[in-house]
Write an enzyme that holds these catalytic residues in place. Sequence first.
Site, mmCIF file in Angstrom:
data_model
loop_
_atom_site.group_PDB
_atom_site.id
_atom_site.type_symbol
_atom_site.label_atom_id
_atom_site.label_comp_id
_atom_site.label_asym_id
_atom_site.label_seq_id
_atom_site.Cartn_x
_atom_site.Cartn_y
_atom_site.Cartn_z
ATOM 1 N N HIS A 1 0.848 -1.198 0.000
ATOM 2 C CA HIS A 1 0.000 0.000 0.000
ATOM 3 C C HIS A 1 0.891 1.258 0.000
ATOM 4 O O HIS A 1 0.705 2.161 -0.821
ATOM 5 C CB HIS A 1 -0.908 -0.042 1.235
ATOM 6 C CG HIS A 1 -1.690 1.212 1.493
ATOM 7 N ND1 HIS A 1 -3.058 1.270 1.374
ATOM 8 C CD2 HIS A 1 -1.300 2.448 1.884
ATOM 9 C CE1 HIS A 1 -3.463 2.500 1.660
ATOM 10 N NE2 HIS A 1 -2.412 3.232 1.987
ATOM 11 N N GLU A 2 1.868 1.283 0.899
ATOM 12 C CA GLU A 2 2.777 2.439 0.974
ATOM 13 C C GLU A 2 3.615 2.560 -0.293
ATOM 14 O O GLU A 2 3.879 3.658 -0.768
ATOM 15 C CB GLU A 2 3.701 2.321 2.197
ATOM 16 C CG GLU A 2 2.988 2.339 3.534
ATOM 17 C CD GLU A 2 2.132 3.580 3.748
ATOM 18 O OE1 GLU A 2 2.559 4.674 3.331
ATOM 19 O OE2 GLU A 2 1.037 3.458 4.316
ATOM 20 N N HIS B 1 1.772 4.436 -2.895
ATOM 21 C CA HIS B 1 1.922 5.898 -2.774
ATOM 22 C C HIS B 1 3.276 6.337 -3.328
ATOM 23 O O HIS B 1 3.382 7.306 -4.071
ATOM 24 C CB HIS B 1 1.876 6.319 -1.295
ATOM 25 C CG HIS B 1 0.529 6.194 -0.657
ATOM 26 N ND1 HIS B 1 -0.589 6.811 -1.146
ATOM 27 C CD2 HIS B 1 0.135 5.538 0.470
ATOM 28 C CE1 HIS B 1 -1.629 6.531 -0.355
ATOM 29 N NE2 HIS B 1 -1.217 5.757 0.628
ATOM 30 N N ASP C 1 -6.045 8.485 3.692
ATOM 31 C CA ASP C 1 -5.875 8.811 2.276
ATOM 32 C C ASP C 1 -7.127 9.474 1.715
ATOM 33 O O ASP C 1 -7.041 10.374 0.880
ATOM 34 C CB ASP C 1 -5.573 7.533 1.483
ATOM 35 C CG ASP C 1 -4.252 6.914 1.906
ATOM 36 O OD1 ASP C 1 -3.344 7.673 2.288
ATOM 37 O OD2 ASP C 1 -4.141 5.681 1.863
HETATM 38 ZN ZN ZN Z 1 -2.245 5.235 2.358
#
Ligand code: ZN
Length: 366
Positions: free
Chosen positions: A59-60, A63, A165
Site C-alpha cells: 500500500h505504501e 503511494h 488517504d
Molecule cells: Zn495510504
Amino acid sequence: MKGSLKLGKIAGIGLYLHWTFSLLILFIVFVNYKNGQNPTQILWSVLFILSVFVTVFLHELGHALAAKKYNIVTKDITLLPIGGLARLDRIPEKPVEELVVAFAGPLVNITLAFITGFFITIPNDSNQLMTELSKGVNADNFFLNFFIVNFWLALFNLIPAFPMDGGRVLRALLSFKLQRNVATKIAARIGQFIAVGFILLGFLYNPFLVFIGIFVVIGAQVESDSIESKHVLTGYKVRDVLMRQYPEIDAHEKLKTAIDLLLDSQNKNFLVTDNTIPVGTLNRDQIIMALAKKGENETIANIMDPNLIFLDADSALENVFEDMYKNKETLMLIMENNKLIGTLDTENILEFILIKEVHLKKDHAA
Ligand SMILES: [Zn+2]
C-alpha cells in the site's frame, strides 16, 4: 525512524521495520496460546499477520511509486504495528498529483482484494461468513481472511478524513475548484464531523471506533493548521523576516565565550566566523553537548557545525518553511548579491506566522 530495523531496499526506497512490531507478534502468539490453539494454528495466525504487513507495505509502495511519477522522492517506508509510513520529501500540491498519489495506496488493496476474490469462494450469507471467520486463520480460510482484510483496508483508508488517504482525495477534489487552504479547511471539517460520528458509534458498539475518531479529530486539525501557516506566508520573501542583527562568535574563541553569550541573551543560534567570514553555525544543544564532553576550553572551530545553509533574500518564504523543518536547529545565512545581509532561524518564521495570524483574525473580526 529510531529503533527500526532495515529490511532492504526496493526501487531505491529503504524499507524499515519498527522494533515494536516484534511485540505485536508476541502478543498474537500469546493470545492464541491462551485460547488453547495448537502450534499449527498459532503459526497460521503469525503467517497471516505477516501477510497483512506485506500488504501494508505494498500500500505504501503504491503511494511511493505514484509520487515518483511526479519526481517526488520517497526517503523510506517504515512498518509500525499500527500501519505503514512512507516519508515523501514533499507533499504533492497540484490537485491531480495529490489525487493520484493519495488514491494509489487504497488502489493496491482494491487490486489485491480483487485478485484474491477470483480464487476463493465467498460465503453466501453473513452467518456462514462469521462462522468461518470465528474459526481463526487456517490453511482453508487464509485467503478468505486476506480478502476481507484488504477489503476493509481499502474502505478504511478511503474514509474522507485526514490523516486518512480519503481525506487527501477529498481535498484534491475540492482543490480543483477552490484555493488549497480553503479546500483543506473544508476537508478537515468534514473529516472531524465524520470522526465525531465514529466516536458516538464507538461508545455504542466498538471502542476501537472511538480510538480512530480521536485520531482523526487530531490529525485533521494538524493538517489544517499547517496549511494555514503556510498560506499566511504566501507572498512574503525571506528578506521580510530576516534578522539583520545576529549573534556572531569567532571560530578561535573558547567554548566558554559561547556559554557566556548563551546566558547573556535570548539567542540560541550563533554564526561562527573567521576574520568576519562565516565558517559554521553553533546552536544551544551543540554548546551544551560539547561542554559535557569536552569542557569549556575547547575551541569553537572544533565543535561548530561547518555546514552552512545559504538562502537568497528573494526566496519565497512559503518554500523556506518546508526546508525549515528539515534544518530545524540551524541558522540559515541570507544572501543578496553574494553578500551576507542577515540570518534566519525557525523562531523568526514561527513568530512571523503568529503575528500575521493575529492580524488576519483582527481583519476577519472587523
Ligand atoms: Zn495510504
